[in-house]
Design a protein around this motif. Structure first.
Motif, short mmCIF file in Angstrom:
data_model
loop_
_atom_site.label_atom_id
_atom_site.label_comp_id
_atom_site.label_asym_id
_atom_site.label_seq_id
_atom_site.Cartn_x
_atom_site.Cartn_y
_atom_site.Cartn_z
N ASN A 126 0.82 -1.21 0.00
CA ASN A 126 0.00 0.00 0.00
C ASN A 126 0.85 1.25 0.00
O ASN A 126 0.56 2.22 -0.70
CB ASN A 126 -0.94 0.02 1.22
N THR A 127 1.92 1.24 0.79
CA THR A 127 2.77 2.44 0.85
C THR A 127 3.49 2.65 -0.48
O THR A 127 3.65 3.79 -0.92
CB THR A 127 3.82 2.39 1.99
N ILE A 128 3.88 1.56 -1.13
CA ILE A 128 4.54 1.69 -2.45
C ILE A 128 3.55 2.30 -3.44
O ILE A 128 3.87 3.23 -4.18
CB ILE A 128 5.05 0.32 -2.96
N ARG A 129 2.33 1.79 -3.41
CA ARG A 129 1.31 2.33 -4.31
C ARG A 129 1.05 3.79 -4.00
O ARG A 129 0.83 4.60 -4.89
CB ARG A 129 0.02 1.50 -4.20
N ASN A 130 1.08 4.17 -2.73
CA ASN A 130 0.85 5.55 -2.33
C ASN A 130 1.95 6.48 -2.85
O ASN A 130 1.68 7.62 -3.25
CB ASN A 130 0.74 5.68 -0.81
N VAL A 131 3.18 5.99 -2.86
CA VAL A 131 4.28 6.79 -3.41
C VAL A 131 4.01 7.05 -4.89
O VAL A 131 4.15 8.18 -5.38
CB VAL A 131 5.65 6.07 -3.24
N VAL A 132 3.60 5.99 -5.59
CA VAL A 132 3.30 6.12 -7.03
C VAL A 132 2.14 7.08 -7.24
O VAL A 132 2.16 7.94 -8.12
CB VAL A 132 2.96 4.73 -7.63
N PHE A 133 1.13 6.96 -6.40
CA PHE A 133 -0.05 7.82 -6.48
C PHE A 133 0.33 9.30 -6.32
O PHE A 133 -0.10 10.14 -7.11
CB PHE A 133 -1.05 7.39 -5.39
N ILE A 193 11.49 1.28 11.05
CA ILE A 193 12.57 0.61 10.30
C ILE A 193 11.91 -0.32 9.29
O ILE A 193 11.18 -1.24 9.67
CB ILE A 193 13.48 -0.21 11.24
N ASN A 194 12.16 -0.07 8.01
CA ASN A 194 11.53 -0.89 6.98
C ASN A 194 12.48 -1.95 6.44
O ASN A 194 13.70 -1.82 6.54
CB ASN A 194 11.06 0.01 5.82
N ARG A 195 11.90 -2.98 5.84
CA ARG A 195 12.71 -4.06 5.26
C ARG A 195 13.48 -3.53 4.06
O ARG A 195 13.01 -2.60 3.37
CB ARG A 195 11.81 -5.20 4.81
N ASN A 196 14.62 -4.14 3.79
CA ASN A 196 15.46 -3.68 2.67
C ASN A 196 14.73 -3.68 1.34
O ASN A 196 14.85 -2.75 0.55
CB ASN A 196 16.73 -4.56 2.56
N TRP A 197 13.95 -4.74 1.12
CA TRP A 197 13.21 -4.83 -0.15
C TRP A 197 12.28 -3.64 -0.31
O TRP A 197 12.22 -2.99 -1.35
CB TRP A 197 12.41 -6.15 -0.15
N HIS A 198 11.56 -3.33 0.78
CA HIS A 198 10.60 -2.24 0.77
C HIS A 198 11.29 -0.90 0.53
O HIS A 198 10.85 -0.09 -0.30
CB HIS A 198 9.85 -2.24 2.12
N LYS A 199 12.42 -0.70 1.24
CA LYS A 199 13.18 0.55 1.08
C LYS A 199 13.67 0.69 -0.35
O LYS A 199 13.63 1.77 -0.94
CB LYS A 199 14.40 0.54 2.01
N PHE A 200 14.11 -0.44 -0.94
CA PHE A 200 14.66 -0.41 -2.29
C PHE A 200 13.59 -0.01 -3.31
O PHE A 200 13.80 0.88 -4.14
CB PHE A 200 15.24 -1.78 -2.67
N ILE A 201 12.44 -0.67 -3.23
CA ILE A 201 11.37 -0.37 -4.20
C ILE A 201 10.93 1.09 -4.07
O ILE A 201 10.76 1.80 -5.07
CB ILE A 201 10.15 -1.30 -4.01
N ILE A 202 10.75 1.55 -2.84
CA ILE A 202 10.33 2.95 -2.62
C ILE A 202 11.36 3.90 -3.23
O ILE A 202 11.00 4.88 -3.89
CB ILE A 202 10.16 3.26 -1.12
N SER A 203 12.65 3.59 -3.04
CA SER A 203 13.69 4.48 -3.56
C SER A 203 13.64 4.56 -5.08
O SER A 203 14.02 5.58 -5.66
CB SER A 203 15.07 3.99 -3.10
N LYS A 204 13.17 3.50 -5.73
CA LYS A 204 13.12 3.51 -7.20
C LYS A 204 11.86 4.18 -7.73
O LYS A 204 11.91 4.90 -8.72
CB LYS A 204 13.21 2.07 -7.75
N VAL A 205 10.73 3.95 -7.08
CA VAL A 205 9.48 4.51 -7.63
C VAL A 205 9.27 5.97 -7.24
O VAL A 205 8.51 6.68 -7.87
CB VAL A 205 8.25 3.65 -7.27
N LYS A 206 10.00 6.39 -6.22
CA LYS A 206 9.87 7.78 -5.72
C LYS A 206 10.18 8.80 -6.82
O LYS A 206 9.60 9.88 -6.86
CB LYS A 206 10.93 7.96 -4.64
N TYR A 207 11.10 8.43 -7.71
CA TYR A 207 11.54 9.39 -8.72
C TYR A 207 10.99 9.10 -10.11
O TYR A 207 11.49 9.61 -11.11
CB TYR A 207 13.08 9.46 -8.76
N LEU A 208 9.94 8.31 -10.17
CA LEU A 208 9.36 8.01 -11.48
C LEU A 208 8.64 9.24 -12.04
O LEU A 208 7.96 9.94 -11.32
CB LEU A 208 8.37 6.85 -11.37
#
Lengths: 146, 146
Positions: A101-108, A131-146
């Motif tokens: 949900n948070t990843i989708r919210n970043v995209v939104f 503290i978030n999991r590495n996978w979660h942090k990684f995906i957020i870091s990539k979609v944040k700048y889309l």
């Protein structure tokens, strides 16, 4: 949906999110086919109306964002179904659903900026835990700048 | 075939690239430990997509959004089915058939994407021909009934 000035109505990004959910219902809820089809028709009509005013051209970042919204909403739906069936893994599935949900919210939030309709009050929460999991942090870091 | 890039003659078509993008995005979310590996291919796919569409200035429409959402979700439905099949000792023939039928639906969506982006200039030999849904029920997609 009749659009009237001064009313609080969905913007383009919210309509896209809504559209992806109703596409899931279109498959999963066969009993309410007619109502869902009508809703889809109205969402798309509103989208057409709002997009007409904007000159926004397709590019790969937008394609990725739209795909992510579609994928994540369906994944969350599936996880919520699994939570009801597989009680042992309830917490794992719930955690993953909230992370998605948070990843989708970043995209939104990103889409709102692309469609030039960003409003602070409509922006969605993007923080899951301290503290978030590495996978979660990684995906957020990539979609944040889309 | 799309235009040359460097010394290469053969390139993926836009629908195939978008399809590939959604699949890699699904894998990046599902395979948490190897999420970073998929980012490189996703970026390459995005670059290839932009190479095809940026100059064409394709306006974002409700139809395009619908097809992109449906395509990403169909790929995820197929993923769910294949995932179930991998865990079964005796493969469920209903699920095998459904994943095959959904593949036809996926091809219809890819052809629709091509028509929307390139209209009359869409290359007929690039069109997907495996589009027969056979006796598939309950998968009537709004975006394919425009």
């Amino acid at each position: 949906m009749i659009r009237k000035k001064g009313l609080y109505q969905p913007n383009i990004s919210e309509l896209i999110d809504m559209l992806s959910i109703f596409f899931i219902k279109e498959i999963k809820d066969q009993k309410n086919k007619k109502k869902i089809n009508l809703k889809l028709k109205n969402i798309r009509r509103d989208l057409r109306f709002l997009l007409k005013k904007k000159k926004i051209f397709l590019n790969s970042k937008m394609i990725r964002k739209i795909s992510l919204v579609g994928i994540i909403n369906l994944l969350v739906w599936d996880l919520k179904d699994e939570m009801l069936v597989n009680k042992k893994r309830y917490n794992n599935y719930l955690k993953k659903a909230l992370e998605l949900n948070t990843i989708r919210n970043v995209v939104f939030n990103c889409m709102m900026k692309n469609f030039k309709e960003f409003e602070e009050n409509r922006s969605r929460l993007i923080k899951f835990g301290k503290i978030n999991r590495n996978w979660h942090k990684f995906i957020i870091s990539k979609v944040k700048y889309l | 075939m799309t235009k040359k890039s460097g010394n290469r003659e053969i390139n993926f078509s836009l629908p195939d690239l978008v399809d590939r993008l959604t699949i890699d995005q699904i894998k990046q979310i599902q395979f948490e430990k190897t999420a970073k590996n998929y980012e490189k291919s996703i970026n390459q796919i995005m670059k290839s997509i932009d190479r095809i569409i940026i100059k064409k200035k394709i306006k974002i429409s409700d139809q395009l959004i619908s097809v992109l959402l449906n395509l990403s979700q169909i790929n995820l439905y197929i993923w769910f089915l294949r995932k179930d099949l991998r865990t079964q000792k005796k493969p469920n023939s209903k699920k095998i058939k459904l994943s095959h039928q959904l593949n036809a639906l996926r091809n219809q969506l890819k052809n629709r994407l091509s028509n929307l982006c390139f209209q009359k200039k869409s290359n007929s030999i690039e069109k997907k021909t495996n589009t027969n849904k056979e006796d598939l029920k309950g998968w009537k997609l709004n975006s394919l009934n425009d």
